[in-house]
Design a protein around this motif. Structure first.
Motif, short mmCIF file in Angstrom:
data_model
loop_
_atom_site.label_atom_id
_atom_site.label_comp_id
_atom_site.label_asym_id
_atom_site.label_seq_id
_atom_site.Cartn_x
_atom_site.Cartn_y
_atom_site.Cartn_z
N TYR A 13 0.84 -1.20 0.00
CA TYR A 13 0.00 0.00 0.00
C TYR A 13 0.87 1.25 0.00
CZ TYR A 13 0.93 0.45 5.06
OH TYR A 13 1.53 0.60 6.29
N PHE A 14 0.26 2.33 -0.46
CA PHE A 14 0.87 3.65 -0.37
C PHE A 14 0.25 4.38 0.81
CE2 PHE A 14 1.07 3.02 -5.13
CZ PHE A 14 2.45 2.82 -5.19
N GLU A 15 1.04 5.20 1.47
CA GLU A 15 0.52 6.03 2.54
C GLU A 15 1.08 7.44 2.36
OE1 GLU A 15 0.13 6.26 7.43
OE2 GLU A 15 1.10 4.53 6.49
N SER A 16 0.22 8.42 2.53
CA SER A 16 0.65 9.81 2.41
C SER A 16 -0.18 10.67 3.36
CB SER A 16 0.48 10.31 0.97
OG SER A 16 -0.88 10.23 0.55
N GLY A 17 0.31 11.89 3.58
CA GLY A 17 -0.37 12.78 4.50
C GLY A 17 0.11 12.60 5.92
N PRO A 18 -0.34 13.46 6.83
CA PRO A 18 0.12 13.39 8.23
C PRO A 18 -0.34 12.10 8.90
CG PRO A 18 -1.67 14.98 7.99
CD PRO A 18 -1.27 14.59 6.61
N ALA A 19 0.54 11.48 9.67
CA ALA A 19 0.23 10.21 10.33
C ALA A 19 -0.93 10.34 11.31
CB ALA A 19 1.47 9.69 11.05
N ASP A 20 -1.14 11.54 11.85
CA ASP A 20 -2.23 11.73 12.80
C ASP A 20 -3.45 12.39 12.15
OD1 ASP A 20 -1.10 14.21 12.36
OD2 ASP A 20 -1.02 14.79 14.48
N GLY A 21 -3.48 12.46 10.83
CA GLY A 21 -4.62 13.05 10.14
C GLY A 21 -5.81 12.10 10.10
N PRO A 22 -7.00 12.63 9.86
CA PRO A 22 -8.18 11.77 9.72
C PRO A 22 -7.96 10.78 8.57
CG PRO A 22 -8.81 14.08 9.90
CD PRO A 22 -7.33 14.06 9.71
N PRO A 23 -8.16 9.49 8.81
CA PRO A 23 -7.82 8.49 7.80
C PRO A 23 -8.85 8.38 6.68
CG PRO A 23 -8.62 7.41 9.77
CD PRO A 23 -8.54 8.87 10.09
N VAL A 24 -8.33 8.18 5.49
CA VAL A 24 -9.14 7.92 4.30
C VAL A 24 -8.51 6.72 3.60
CG1 VAL A 24 -9.90 8.77 2.05
CG2 VAL A 24 -9.76 10.34 3.99
N ILE A 25 -9.32 5.75 3.23
CA ILE A 25 -8.82 4.58 2.50
C ILE A 25 -9.38 4.63 1.10
CG2 ILE A 25 -8.64 2.07 2.42
CD1 ILE A 25 -8.94 2.03 5.44
N LEU A 26 -8.49 4.66 0.11
CA LEU A 26 -8.84 4.79 -1.30
C LEU A 26 -8.63 3.44 -1.99
CD1 LEU A 26 -6.99 8.17 -1.96
CD2 LEU A 26 -9.41 7.86 -1.38
N LEU A 27 -9.65 2.96 -2.69
CA LEU A 27 -9.66 1.58 -3.17
C LEU A 27 -9.91 1.51 -4.67
CD1 LEU A 27 -11.84 0.67 -0.17
CD2 LEU A 27 -9.65 -0.46 -0.56
N HIS A 28 -8.98 0.87 -5.38
CA HIS A 28 -9.07 0.77 -6.83
C HIS A 28 -9.97 -0.38 -7.28
CE1 HIS A 28 -6.57 -2.85 -7.57
NE2 HIS A 28 -5.89 -2.47 -6.49
N GLY A 29 -10.25 -0.41 -8.57
CA GLY A 29 -11.08 -1.47 -9.14
C GLY A 29 -10.32 -2.32 -10.13
N PHE A 30 -11.07 -3.13 -10.86
CA PHE A 30 -10.56 -3.95 -11.95
C PHE A 30 -10.89 -3.26 -13.26
CE2 PHE A 30 -11.86 -6.82 -15.38
CZ PHE A 30 -10.70 -7.54 -15.58
N PRO A 31 -9.95 -3.22 -14.22
CA PRO A 31 -8.58 -3.69 -14.18
C PRO A 31 -7.61 -2.51 -14.03
CG PRO A 31 -9.26 -3.51 -16.45
CD PRO A 31 -10.36 -2.93 -15.62
N TYR A 32 -7.50 -2.01 -12.84
CA TYR A 32 -6.66 -0.85 -12.53
C TYR A 32 -5.77 -1.22 -11.35
CZ TYR A 32 -10.58 1.09 -15.20
OH TYR A 32 -11.54 1.32 -16.15
N ASP A 33 -5.19 -0.25 -10.70
CA ASP A 33 -4.42 -0.53 -9.49
C ASP A 33 -4.36 0.72 -8.64
OD1 ASP A 33 -2.40 1.06 -10.68
OD2 ASP A 33 -0.80 -0.31 -10.06
N ALA A 34 -3.55 0.68 -7.59
CA ALA A 34 -3.50 1.78 -6.62
C ALA A 34 -3.10 3.11 -7.24
CB ALA A 34 -2.55 1.42 -5.47
N HIS A 35 -2.39 3.08 -8.36
CA HIS A 35 -1.98 4.34 -8.99
C HIS A 35 -3.17 5.16 -9.50
CE1 HIS A 35 2.32 3.83 -8.70
NE2 HIS A 35 2.23 2.60 -9.16
N ALA A 36 -4.31 4.53 -9.63
CA ALA A 36 -5.51 5.27 -10.04
C ALA A 36 -5.85 6.37 -9.04
CB ALA A 36 -6.69 4.32 -10.20
N CYS A 37 -5.37 6.22 -7.82
CA CYS A 37 -5.70 7.18 -6.76
C CYS A 37 -4.55 8.13 -6.44
CB CYS A 37 -6.11 6.42 -5.50
SG CYS A 37 -7.56 5.36 -5.72
N ASP A 38 -3.51 8.15 -7.26
CA ASP A 38 -2.35 9.01 -6.98
C ASP A 38 -2.74 10.47 -6.82
OD1 ASP A 38 -0.65 6.84 -7.06
OD2 ASP A 38 0.20 7.30 -9.03
N ALA A 39 -3.47 11.01 -7.79
CA ALA A 39 -3.81 12.44 -7.75
C ALA A 39 -4.78 12.75 -6.61
CB ALA A 39 -4.39 12.87 -9.08
#
Length: 293
Positions: A13-39
């Motif tokens: 997994y990729f993790e970004s942003g402050p470690a104590d920030g409110p968490p958001v989990i971004l989930l890709h679909g088929f046929p893509y991958d985690a890079h779909a959520c880079d921006a």
């Protein structure tokens, strides 16, 4: 990229942003991958959110911890994976945001464990929990035509075709599902690396066979599948995003998903956008997440 043992998987997994920030989990679909959520992750991180973006089972660097674990792609497995990841990362609750398979995982957790979801962003089919008991009911001919890839994978010819031509197969779906998105070869190649995962074909094929009742489930998820068969409602605040140009799941004039949401719910149609909402319209996707807190 980070890795963590979570349930039956070692999740990349990729993790970004402050470690104590409110968490958001971004989930890709088929046929893509985690890079779909880079921006999207970059936008949310700049707003102080802690963004977790995993590679789903069968994609990228995510691996099964035990070679004997069935390579299931069923909806219950995706939901259980997300719950296990949250537990492993010690995240009691988060905004869950995804599309396609990732949207399904987010919907499953939001419906069955609402205390773990502060809010839900679901793209395409807003209520993304499969009604497997009704899978044999035919859709209208145009919808059946759009689902050709699912029927193709029901047979061994389709399995062999995906295994031998996985990049070409997936590139074709990108083009058909997002006809107004002019992605470049570098963008596709970045995600296509994930399709080389040794479990990709098995997980994908099982997913498209299980949802039609053609293969058995992993018994480990039978209890979850029984709960999903009741088509549970989603009570958490939800934003549904649909691309007006979605080539596989186009929005209808009537929002047939609305009755499945009993909490605050809003559907937004994004013009000039296809199936891959976070990569095609990252600002709109990020805005939907921020609207949920």
């Amino acid at each position: 990229m980070k890795h963590i043992d979570a349930g039956v998987l070692n999740v990349a997994y990729f993790e970004s942003g402050p470690a104590d920030g409110p968490p958001v989990i971004l989930l890709h679909g088929f046929p893509y991958d985690a890079h779909a959520c880079d921006a999207v992750a970059a936008l949310l991180s700049a707003e102080g959110k802690r963004c977790i973006v995993p590679f789903l089972r069968g994609y990228g660097g995510t691996r099964f911890r035990d070679p004997a674990t069935p390579r299931s792609g069923e909806q219950a497995a995706l939901g259980a994976d997300l719950l296990a990841l949250m537990d492993a990362l010690d995240i009691p609750s988060a905004v869950l945001a995804g599309y396609d398979w990732g949207g399904r995982a987010a919907c499953v957790v939001s419906a069955l464990w609402p205390e773990r979801a502060k809010g839900l962003v679901s793209c395409g089919t807003g209520y993304n929990i499969q009604n497997i008991a009704a899978a044999g009911v035919p859709a209208d001919p145009e919808a059946e035509r759009r689902f050709w890839y699912q029927y193709y994978l029901h047979g061994e010819r389709g399995r062999a075709g995906l295994a031998e031509n996985r990049d070409a197969f997936c590139r074709l779906l990108w083009m058909l599902w997002s006809p107004t998105w002019e992605f470049d070869e570098d963008t596709f190649a970045r995600s296509a690396k994930s399709f080389a995962n040794p479990d990709f074909v098995d997980v994908v094929v099982h997913s498209y066979r299980h949802r039609f009742g053609l293969v058995a489930a992993d018994p480990a998820y039978d209890a979850i599948e029984r709960r999903l068969a009741a088509q549970p409602t989603v009570t958490v605040p939800t934003v549904g995003l649909q691309g007006a140009d979605d080539g596989v799941d186009p929005p209808g004039e009537t929002d047939e998903d609305a009755p499945h949401f009993t909490g605050p719910y809003e559907r937004k149609i994004l013009f000039g956008v296809g199936h891959n909402v976070p990569q095609e319209a990252p600002a709109a996707f990020a805005a939907a997440v921020l609207a949920l807190g």
